[in-house]
Structure formats: structure tokens, C-alpha cells
Design a protein around this motif. Structure first.
Motif, PDB file in Angstrom:
ATOM      1  N   THR A  78       0.818  -1.208  -0.068  1.00 21.29           N
ATOM      2  CA  THR A  78      -0.058  -0.050  -0.010  1.00 21.29           C
ATOM      3  C   THR A  78       0.948   1.283  -0.177  1.00 21.29           C
ATOM      4  OG1 THR A  78      -0.086   0.406   2.227  1.00 21.29           O
ATOM      5  CG2 THR A  78      -1.669  -1.112   1.526  1.00 21.29           C
ATOM      6  N   ASP A  79       0.167   2.342  -0.389  1.00 25.09           N
ATOM      7  CA  ASP A  79       1.140   3.687  -0.446  1.00 25.09           C
ATOM      8  C   ASP A  79       1.437   3.843   0.915  1.00 25.09           C
ATOM      9  OD1 ASP A  79       0.791   3.842  -3.029  1.00 25.09           O
ATOM     10  OD2 ASP A  79      -1.133   5.282  -3.115  1.00 25.09           O
ATOM     11  N   ALA A  80       0.776   3.463   2.045  1.00 27.56           N
ATOM     12  CA  ALA A  80       1.347   4.033   3.429  1.00 27.56           C
ATOM     13  C   ALA A  80       2.275   3.031   3.715  1.00 27.56           C
ATOM     14  CB  ALA A  80      -0.036   3.515   4.461  1.00 27.56           C
ATOM     15  N   ASP A  81       2.195   1.785   3.282  1.00 28.19           N
ATOM     16  CA  ASP A  81       3.537   1.032   3.402  1.00 28.19           C
ATOM     17  C   ASP A  81       4.693   1.575   3.005  1.00 28.19           C
ATOM     18  OD1 ASP A  81       2.021  -0.790   5.171  1.00 28.19           O
ATOM     19  OD2 ASP A  81       1.501  -2.247   3.657  1.00 28.19           O
ATOM     20  N   ILE A  82       4.642   1.933   1.575  1.00 31.38           N
ATOM     21  CA  ILE A  82       5.708   2.545   1.017  1.00 31.38           C
ATOM     22  C   ILE A  82       6.273   3.847   1.639  1.00 31.38           C
ATOM     23  CG2 ILE A  82       6.553   3.503  -1.231  1.00 31.38           C
ATOM     24  CD1 ILE A  82       4.589   1.681  -2.582  1.00 31.38           C
ATOM     25  N   ALA A  83       5.331   4.567   2.054  1.00 29.22           N
ATOM     26  CA  ALA A  83       5.594   5.746   2.822  1.00 29.22           C
ATOM     27  C   ALA A  83       6.520   5.481   4.073  1.00 29.22           C
ATOM     28  CB  ALA A  83       4.456   6.587   2.808  1.00 29.22           C
ATOM     29  N   ARG A  84       5.984   4.361   4.836  1.00 28.64           N
ATOM     30  CA  ARG A  84       6.628   4.330   6.232  1.00 28.64           C
ATOM     31  C   ARG A  84       7.987   3.638   5.936  1.00 28.64           C
ATOM     32  NH1 ARG A  84       1.469   2.955   8.194  1.00 28.64           N
ATOM     33  NH2 ARG A  84       1.412   0.743   7.006  1.00 28.64           N
ATOM     34  N   ALA A  85       8.168   2.875   4.844  1.00 24.28           N
ATOM     35  CA  ALA A  85       9.616   2.276   4.328  1.00 24.28           C
ATOM     36  C   ALA A  85      10.388   3.429   3.806  1.00 24.28           C
ATOM     37  CB  ALA A  85       9.426   1.297   3.556  1.00 24.28           C
ATOM     38  N   ALA A  86       9.855   4.457   3.211  1.00 20.54           N
ATOM     39  CA  ALA A  86      10.798   5.520   2.634  1.00 20.54           C
ATOM     40  C   ALA A  86      11.221   6.561   3.775  1.00 20.54           C
ATOM     41  CB  ALA A  86       9.935   6.195   1.638  1.00 20.54           C
ATOM     42  N   LEU A  87      10.116   6.786   4.623  1.00 24.13           N
ATOM     43  CA  LEU A  87      10.712   7.604   5.814  1.00 24.13           C
ATOM     44  C   LEU A  87      11.723   6.821   6.595  1.00 24.13           C
ATOM     45  CD1 LEU A  87       7.210   9.103   6.836  1.00 24.13           C
ATOM     46  CD2 LEU A  87       9.025  10.441   5.971  1.00 24.13           C
ATOM     47  N   ALA A  88      11.547   5.810   6.788  1.00 24.77           N
ATOM     48  CA  ALA A  88      12.731   4.824   7.582  1.00 24.77           C
ATOM     49  C   ALA A  88      13.981   4.805   7.028  1.00 24.77           C
ATOM     50  CB  ALA A  88      12.153   3.467   8.122  1.00 24.77           C
ATOM     51  N   ILE A  89      14.067   4.568   5.789  1.00 19.56           N
ATOM     52  CA  ILE A  89      15.460   4.323   5.064  1.00 19.56           C
ATOM     53  C   ILE A  89      16.048   5.965   4.974  1.00 19.56           C
ATOM     54  CG2 ILE A  89      14.518   4.727   2.683  1.00 19.56           C
ATOM     55  CD1 ILE A  89      16.515   2.250   2.048  1.00 19.56           C
ATOM     56  N   LEU A  90      15.187   6.922   4.717  1.00 16.32           N
ATOM     57  CA  LEU A  90      15.997   8.342   4.769  1.00 16.32           C
ATOM     58  C   LEU A  90      16.458   8.379   6.127  1.00 16.32           C
ATOM     59  CD1 LEU A  90      13.348   9.956   2.319  1.00 16.32           C
ATOM     60  CD2 LEU A  90      15.539   9.309   1.920  1.00 16.32           C
ATOM     61  N   LYS A  91      15.589   8.245   7.131  1.00 10.49           N
ATOM     62  CA  LYS A  91      16.024   8.573   8.484  1.00 10.49           C
ATOM     63  C   LYS A  91      17.393   7.906   8.719  1.00 10.49           C
ATOM     64  CE  LYS A  91      14.397   8.568  13.299  1.00 10.49           C
ATOM     65  NZ  LYS A  91      13.525   8.565  14.198  1.00 10.49           N
ATOM     66  N   TRP A  92      17.583   6.722   8.495  1.00 11.52           N
ATOM     67  CA  TRP A  92      18.625   5.785   8.932  1.00 11.52           C
ATOM     68  C   TRP A  92      19.870   5.874   8.009  1.00 11.52           C
ATOM     69  CZ3 TRP A  92      19.348   3.563  13.563  1.00 11.52           C
ATOM     70  CH2 TRP A  92      18.218   3.533  14.496  1.00 11.52           C
ATOM     71  N   HIS A  93      19.747   6.407   6.785  1.00 18.39           N
ATOM     72  CA  HIS A  93      20.741   6.798   5.867  1.00 18.39           C
ATOM     73  C   HIS A  93      21.914   7.357   6.246  1.00 18.39           C
ATOM     74  CE1 HIS A  93      22.990   7.207   2.180  1.00 18.39           C
ATOM     75  NE2 HIS A  93      22.325   6.289   1.344  1.00 18.39           N
ATOM     76  N   ALA A  94      23.130   6.914   6.353  1.00 17.41           N
ATOM     77  CA  ALA A  94      24.147   7.609   7.124  1.00 17.41           C
ATOM     78  C   ALA A  94      24.643   9.027   6.555  1.00 17.41           C
ATOM     79  CB  ALA A  94      25.371   6.599   7.305  1.00 17.41           C
TER      80      ALA A  94
END
Length: 217
Positions: A78-94
Motif C-alpha cells: 500500500t502507499d502507506a507501507d511505502i511511505a513508512r519504509a521511505a521515511l525509515a530508510i531516509l532517516k537511517w541513511h548515514a
């Protein structure tokens, strides 16, 4: 000079060699040196990889990408799942700031917004998100803060070439186009030198885009 038939065969061979691409699902047509890729691919990452592979084939004048992203059933989210994953990977990208990025997802298309200090960070953010399952495309609206200075760009390029035992930067013409865009023109001796110059320009504060018109001779 390659014929269209030779170019078509070379592009198909290059696609087949890449293990990240399902080459049998991609159609390749060539007319007057213009390569058109068509068909369905399983991810946006595969679509980008196919374009990258085709563009590096000698003789290709332009690439037209008519590939549709059709995720497999286990990769659909779902778009919501993709949004959560995108926010997480951006936050944790060094390499990226931990806050300040905004994400919008609509029908699998991800729009990125926010501010960064370096153009390379803008590229890293897009690269990170395009690899997520279920993403059909990425719209990058991230802005680079500040304005570049020619002296700083020249300094970065000179340092990069010195580290690689290449020539100095006097053979280059560096122009500031406005809105942080940089135009690079001139002649270089190798692809390695060209990549060093592009990388140095991209990592300069305030550079929002690099227009590469360098030629290898």
C-alpha cells in the motif's frame, strides 16, 4: 558507425549480461541510433538499471524508456507501507540529514521534498527510495541550500584530480547557470578523470545539478 541492427544486438546483449534485469521481458527497438526500451519490469530499480545499461552502449544517440513497472504480487504494498519504509530508510541513511525530509506516495509514485546541503545527498535520497519494493517511480523535489562559488568548485575538482594523479583543472570551463546549476565543458583524457570531475562538482556546497558536456579524447 554502427547500423541500427548492430546497436540493437549490442543493447540486448548488455541487458542479458546484467543479472538484475530480466532481459527477456524487455523489447529493444532502434531507429536512427535512438534506442527504445519497452515492456514490463518488476521494479523501478530494474527500470532505472535497464536505462543505465542501454545508455552506456557505444553508438546510442538517445534512450527512450517506455517500460512499465508491474511489481510481482509479493512486492505489492500500500502507499502507506511505502511511505513508512521511505521515511525509515531516509532517516537511517548515514549520508542524509536525520530530519527535514518529506515523503508523499500516490499509486506507488514517491515524491521527495526537503532541503539538503549537497547535490550528492539529493541523489542518495532518490537512490535509496527507488530500491524499495512496490515503488513505481520517484519524483525528486529535494532542494540544495545555498549558492555555489566557482572558486570552491575549481578547488574541489583540482583536489580530486590531484588525488588520482590526473591533470590540473585548467583544461576545464566551469560555468554557473543559476539556481545552483553548473555547466562543465572541456576535454578530458579518460572516463576516470571525467567521473572525478563530475563527483567533485556534485559534492560542492550549493550545487543543485551538474550539466556534463565533457568529452573524452
Amino acid at each position: 558507425m554502427k547500423t541500427d541492427t548492430q546497436l540493437q544486438r549490442d543493447v540486448m546483449d548488455e541487458l542479458a549480461r546484467d543479472t538484475n534485469i530480466h532481459a527477456t521481458d524487455i523489447g529493444v527497438e532502434v531507429r536512427d541510433g535512438i534506442v527504445t526500451l519497452s515492456g514490463d519490469v518488476g521494479s523501478f530499480l530494474e527500470k532505472c538499471e535497464a536505462e543505465r545499461v542501454a545508455s552506456r552502449v557505444a553508438g546510442a544517440r538517445a534512450i527512450v524508456v517506455s517500460l512499465e513497472v508491474q511489481p510481482a504480487s509479493h512486492d505489492r504494498h500500500t502507499d502507506a507501507d511505502i511511505a513508512r519504509a521511505a521515511l525509515a530508510i531516509l532517516k537511517w541513511h548515514a549520508g542524509l540529514p536525520p530530519d527535514g525530509m518529506q515523503v508523499k506516495v500516490e499509486n506507488g509514485w514517491v515524491t521527495l521534498d526537503g532541503n539538503v546541503e549537497l547535490y550528492t545527498q539529493r541523489v542518495q535520497a532518490e537512490s535509496a527510495v527507488r530500491a524499495l519494493r512496490g515503488v513505481k517511480g520517484v519524483i525528486n523535489d529535494i532542494k540544495v541550500q545555498g549558492s555555489p562559488h566557482r572558486r570552491e568548485i575549481v578547488g574541489h575538482i583540482t583536489a580530486a584530480l590531484t588525488r588520482q594523479a590526473q591533470r590540473e583543472a585548467q583544461h576545464l570551463d566551469i560555468s554557473l547557470l543559476g539556481n545552483g546549476e553548473v555547466l562543465l565543458t572541456g576535454t578530458v583524457h579518460s572516463l576516470a578523470e571525467k567521473e572525478a570531475i563530475r563527483g567533485a562538482a556534485m559534492s560542492t556546497h550549493g550545487v543543485s545539478a551538474v550539466v556534463d558536456r565533457l568529452t573524452v579524447a
